[in-house]
Design a protein around this motif. Structure first.
Motif, PDB file in Angstrom:
ATOM      1  N   VAL A   1       0.843  -1.208   0.000  1.00 48.06           N
ATOM      2  CA  VAL A   1       0.000   0.000   0.000  1.00 48.06           C
ATOM      3  C   VAL A   1       0.873   1.251   0.000  1.00 48.06           C
ATOM      4  O   VAL A   1       0.594   2.229  -0.702  1.00 48.06           O
ATOM      5  N   SER A   2       1.949   1.228   0.766  1.00 45.01           N
ATOM      6  CA  SER A   2       2.861   2.366   0.822  1.00 45.01           C
ATOM      7  C   SER A   2       3.459   2.657  -0.555  1.00 45.01           C
ATOM      8  O   SER A   2       3.553   3.826  -0.971  1.00 45.01           O
ATOM      9  N   GLU A   3       3.852   1.598  -1.268  1.00 45.05           N
ATOM     10  CA  GLU A   3       4.397   1.771  -2.616  1.00 45.05           C
ATOM     11  C   GLU A   3       3.348   2.349  -3.567  1.00 45.05           C
ATOM     12  O   GLU A   3       3.649   3.219  -4.389  1.00 45.05           O
ATOM     13  N   LEU A   4       2.128   1.869  -3.454  1.00 42.24           N
ATOM     14  CA  LEU A   4       1.060   2.364  -4.319  1.00 42.24           C
ATOM     15  C   LEU A   4       0.718   3.817  -4.001  1.00 42.24           C
ATOM     16  O   LEU A   4       0.456   4.618  -4.909  1.00 42.24           O
ATOM     17  N   LYS A   5       0.727   4.160  -2.738  1.00 41.94           N
ATOM     18  CA  LYS A   5       0.473   5.556  -2.370  1.00 41.94           C
ATOM     19  C   LYS A   5       1.566   6.470  -2.911  1.00 41.94           C
ATOM     20  O   LYS A   5       1.293   7.597  -3.336  1.00 41.94           O
TER      21      LYS A   5
END
Length: 315
Positions: A241-245
């Motif tokens: 999720v952090s990478e996608l954000k």
């Protein structure tokens, strides 16, 4: 007149630029919940669900009710299911009772499993004033041929279910198998590598399917990502999720994603294999194969999975 044409061309190019650079949007969907095996080994904690709630992400969770009875402590397992359903972040879907492959068991047995698969969640969703209107096929196997497709389409429609598509998946089940193997062997550095590889390859698949959608539809579509309630997502979902954000993805509900007009297209694929709907909407197998050959390289995880499986069989 020439001046007007230049203005129209400029506006057209501006609109296309806006579409290509529009914020990415994705709905997260999770199959094969609740994972009562991990729940038991983690001392009756669902760290994956905890992560979802802490991130306050909208997700759709597809339930196999049989999983409640697969382990001891049915009451605790039921409490876990209740928590998945009651979470303010979840939409709930039916994934059948026992996860059969439709093309293998046929219409009548699969029909029974669909109905059995909603006996508890139908009441739970009512209790929490939620709707139960989404269905996903196990293995995304929608039938062996067009006849099976039509039969099940008719049944699900009569039950007020909508077949839930996906556009992106990254074989998290295969990463998870290797990841759990290394954890069991206490090879933690190798397990860490697999977790990080899962995140990086999943991001690569997001880039790939976004590029496919731009070429096919001249814009970024509202994507639907398919993953599973498993160990690798328990431990690496927050990192993903952090990478996608960081890539400016906005996390939306399944219902919002399905408002995209692409999901109104006709399915042109009548085989049993669970491919992305971006492939199902293509007119020919030749076009599908052309794009599939351009997918991110998965040789490392595929080779590990095959070799470790073979190693297990020799003992």
């Amino acid at each position: 007149m020439k001046h007007q044409n230049l203005i129209i061309l400029f506006l057209f190019l501006l609109w296309n630029t806006y579409q290509l650079n529009a914020q990415n949007k994705v709905a997260i969907s999770i199959d094969d919940a609740p994972n009562t095996r991990i729940f038991q080994s983690d001392h009756y904690q669902s760290h994956f669900l905890n992560a979802i709630d802490s991130l306050e992400l909208p997700v759709t969770v597809f339930i196999n009710e049989r999983l409640i009875y697969n382990r001891d402590s049915v009451n605790r397992n039921f409490a876990l299911l209740n928590r998945w359903v009651s979470s303010k972040n979840t939409i709930v879907g039916n994934h059948t009772f026992s996860h059969p492959r439709y093309s293998a068991v046929g219409f009548e047995k699969f029909r029974e499993d669909v109905l059995k698969g909603e006996s508890i969640i139908r009441e739970l969703t009512k209790n929490y004033k939620k709707k139960l209107e989404h269905f996903r096929f196990p293995y995304n196997d929608m039938g062996a041929d067009s006849l099976q497709h039509v039969q099940m389409d008719s049944l699900l429609s009569s039950l007020n279910y909508r077949i839930t598509p996906f556009t992106i998946e990254s074989s998290d089940w295969m990463f998870n198998w290797v990841y759990e193997y290394y954890l069991r062997q206490k090879q933690y550095e190798k397990a860490k590598h697999i977790g990080e590889l899962y995140v990086s390859k999943t991001i690569a698949y997001f880039h790939f399917y976004d590029s496919l959608s731009v070429e096919k539809y001249n814009r970024k579509v509202k994507q639907i990502y398919l993953c599973h309630d498993n160990s690798i997502n328990r431990d690496y979902f927050i990192a993903l999720v952090s990478e996608l954000k960081a890539l400016e993805y906005e996390f939306i509900s399944l219902d919002e994603a399905l408002e995209d007009e692409i999901y109104a297209q006709k399915n042109n694929y009548y085989r049993k294999w669970g491919i992305s709907w971006l492939y199902r909407w293509m007119d020919s197998q030749k076009e599908r194969v052309r794009w599939m050959k351009m997918e991110p390289d998965m040789k490392e995880i595929q080779n590990l999975y095959n070799n470790l499986n073979q190693k297990n069989k020799t003992y």
